[in-house]
Scaffold this motif. Structure first.
Motif, PDB file in Angstrom:
ATOM      1  N   GLY A   1       0.801  -1.218   0.000  1.00 19.22           N
ATOM      2  CA  GLY A   1       0.000   0.000   0.000  1.00 19.22           C
ATOM      3  C   GLY A   1       0.833   1.267   0.000  1.00 19.22           C
ATOM      4  N   VAL A   2       1.854   1.324   0.870  1.00 20.10           N
ATOM      5  CA  VAL A   2       2.716   2.508   0.919  1.00 20.10           C
ATOM      6  C   VAL A   2       3.451   2.683  -0.403  1.00 20.10           C
ATOM      7  CG1 VAL A   2       4.724   3.526   2.057  1.00 20.10           C
ATOM      8  CG2 VAL A   2       2.971   2.412   3.422  1.00 20.10           C
ATOM      9  N   ARG A   3       3.880   1.581  -1.017  1.00 21.51           N
ATOM     10  CA  ARG A   3       4.577   1.669  -2.307  1.00 21.51           C
ATOM     11  C   ARG A   3       3.670   2.267  -3.376  1.00 21.51           C
ATOM     12  NH1 ARG A   3       4.124  -1.391  -6.743  1.00 21.51           N
ATOM     13  NH2 ARG A   3       5.880  -1.453  -8.231  1.00 21.51           N
ATOM     14  N   ALA A   4       2.392   1.847  -3.414  1.00 19.72           N
ATOM     15  CA  ALA A   4       1.477   2.366  -4.433  1.00 19.72           C
ATOM     16  C   ALA A   4       1.299   3.878  -4.286  1.00 19.72           C
ATOM     17  CB  ALA A   4       0.130   1.650  -4.326  1.00 19.72           C
ATOM     18  N   VAL A   5       1.137   4.343  -3.064  1.00 17.22           N
ATOM     19  CA  VAL A   5       0.993   5.783  -2.825  1.00 17.22           C
ATOM     20  C   VAL A   5       2.307   6.500  -3.139  1.00 17.22           C
ATOM     21  CG1 VAL A   5       0.550   7.530  -1.052  1.00 17.22           C
ATOM     22  CG2 VAL A   5      -0.814   5.436  -1.116  1.00 17.22           C
ATOM     23  N   TYR A   6       3.403   5.905  -2.753  1.00 21.81           N
ATOM     24  CA  TYR A   6       4.731   6.491  -2.988  1.00 21.81           C
ATOM     25  C   TYR A   6       4.986   6.680  -4.483  1.00 21.81           C
ATOM     26  CZ  TYR A   6       9.892   6.538  -3.079  1.00 21.81           C
ATOM     27  OH  TYR A   6      11.207   6.839  -3.302  1.00 21.81           O
ATOM     28  N   LEU A   7       4.696   5.652  -5.285  1.00 26.64           N
ATOM     29  CA  LEU A   7       4.925   5.757  -6.726  1.00 26.64           C
ATOM     30  C   LEU A   7       4.026   6.825  -7.348  1.00 26.64           C
ATOM     31  CD1 LEU A   7       5.226   2.004  -7.791  1.00 26.64           C
ATOM     32  CD2 LEU A   7       7.065   3.680  -7.490  1.00 26.64           C
ATOM     33  N   THR A   8       2.797   6.919  -6.887  1.00 23.29           N
ATOM     34  CA  THR A   8       1.878   7.929  -7.416  1.00 23.29           C
ATOM     35  C   THR A   8       2.365   9.325  -7.070  1.00 23.29           C
ATOM     36  OG1 THR A   8       0.058   6.363  -7.070  1.00 23.29           O
ATOM     37  CG2 THR A   8      -0.529   8.669  -7.450  1.00 23.29           C
TER      38      THR A   8
ATOM     39  N   ARG B   1       5.516  10.274  -6.428  1.00 21.09           N
ATOM     40  CA  ARG B   1       6.722  10.586  -7.214  1.00 21.09           C
ATOM     41  C   ARG B   1       6.376  10.903  -8.649  1.00 21.09           C
ATOM     42  NH1 ARG B   1      12.060   9.006  -5.244  1.00 21.09           N
ATOM     43  NH2 ARG B   1      12.638   9.128  -7.439  1.00 21.09           N
ATOM     44  N   GLU B   2       5.436  10.164  -9.214  1.00 20.04           N
ATOM     45  CA  GLU B   2       5.050  10.407 -10.616  1.00 20.04           C
ATOM     46  C   GLU B   2       4.405  11.772 -10.758  1.00 20.04           C
ATOM     47  OE1 GLU B   2       1.791   8.595 -13.669  1.00 20.04           O
ATOM     48  OE2 GLU B   2       3.103   7.174 -12.628  1.00 20.04           O
TER      49      GLU B   2
END
Length: 346
Positions: free
Chosen positions: A332-339, A341-342
């Motif tokens: 979950g944290v990775r999905a938010v993190y990637l969004t 950064r993008e």
């Protein structure tokens, strides 16, 4: 952006300068998610390039071959050569992974997580132990097993142990990625809110979910190095637990054999002369053949326990119930993190 510093104890770090991305980098490193940080992932990918790995591997292989041949010549045991070569190559690979590939934080976090969960997991894990001990005890009091183990040279026995360990790790590498796939397949908005709670991206998660143009749920699938990071975490946690149980089996047979297997029995079952059965001072029944049999059966038990604990539904529910939160939080944290950064790069 330079890699963030790791905060102590794996607690959610404060946001450096109000930057949630930098805080998330630090959080990833503190929670054994090295490859979730792009800089660390890039360094690991570069470290695995043939230009860097092939020369090192050749050097290790040459040194290991020289050491193996020398030991085989000194001990007159041909099997010592491949045993030494394989052991030194494995040690070099592990050392390279820990130091250059940034696996050390993953290992440290997995070991801490294992230690904290042992009190609740051990009762469930030991379900497989009594039946195993009954089965393996019949092998232990079998003369053919003693003859087989006693006839093995030290190098050959070590190769057998490595074979059982390799098969156990290979089984985990095949089965455990399924748990990562289950975690990222279950992602929705409630999943993300639950995963990001009490992390540096808790506020950013709410903001992105409220933005129609953002799609953090669509970035939930974990692939590449990041997927390997999570699989490695699961493999270490599971393997350490099984290793503890296998060590218990090894210790049990050493004790059981010291109490019940006299030197006369060992001499008869192994076919060795009394002068060839070397024992410990003041512990005449603790012999080299006893140690070989115990190690052989202990390593076999490690493979058996690995398979049984992963396929046993009751144990799987207990074990994965404890690590599922870790997987969900990372995904979950990775999905938010990637969004996030993008959005900044766009």
């Amino acid at each position: 952006m330079p890699p963030a510093q790791v905060p102590p104890h794996g607690d959610p770090p404060p946001t450096p300068g109000g930057d949630p991305v930098a805080a998330a980098d630090a959080w990833f490193l503190a929670n054994g998610l090295s490859y979730f940080v792009p800089e660390r992932r890039r360094e690991a990918r570069e470290a695995l390039s043939p230009r860097r790995t092939v020369p090192r591997l050749l050097l290790v292989a040459l040194v290991a071959a020289g050491a193996g041949v020398a030991l085989a010549w000194l001990t007159s045991q041909v099997s010592a050569a491949p045993a030494v070569v394989l052991t030194l190559v494995l040690l070099a690979v592990v050392s390279y992974a820990l130091t250059v590939l940034h696996v050390r934080p993953i290992l440290a976090w997995a070991l801490r997580r294992t230690a904290s969960s042992l009190p609740s997991l051990l009762p469930q894990m030991t379900r497989a132990l009594p039946l195993l001990l009954i089965f393996v005890t019949f092998l232990f009091i079998n003369a053919e097993v003693w003859q087989l183990a006693a006839s093995l040279q030290t190098g050959t026995l070590w190769l057998v142990v490595l074979l059982f360990v390799g098969m156990a790790v290979a089984f985990l590498l095949v089965r455990l990625p399924e748990e990562v796939d289950r975690a990222d397949d279950a992602v929705d908005e409630d999943f993300l809110r639950r995963a990001c709670r009490r992390t540096p991206l808790e506020e950013a998660c709410e903001e992105l979910l409220a933005d129609p143009g953002a799609d953090p749920v669509g970035r939930a699938t974990v692939t590449g190095f990041e997927r390997g990071n999570l699989v490695l975490f699961l493999v270490i946690v599971q393997f350490v637990q099984v290793l503890l149980l296998a060590g218990t089996v090894f210790g049990f047979f050493l004790l059981f054999g010291a109490l019940t297997m006299g030197v006369d029995v060992q001499e008869s079952w192994t076919g060795l002369g009394r002068e060839d059965i070397h024992t410990l001072p003041y512990l005449a029944q603790v012999s080299v053949p006893l140690g070989k049999v115990s190690l052989f059966l202990g390593s076999f038990s490690l493979l058996y326990l690995t398979v049984s604990t992963v396929t046993d539904e009751a144990y799987r529910e207990q074990f994965f119930g404890l690590v599922t939160r870790e997987l969900e939080r990372a995904v979950g944290v990775r999905a938010v993190y990637l969004t996030l950064r993008e959005r900044r790069q766009g």
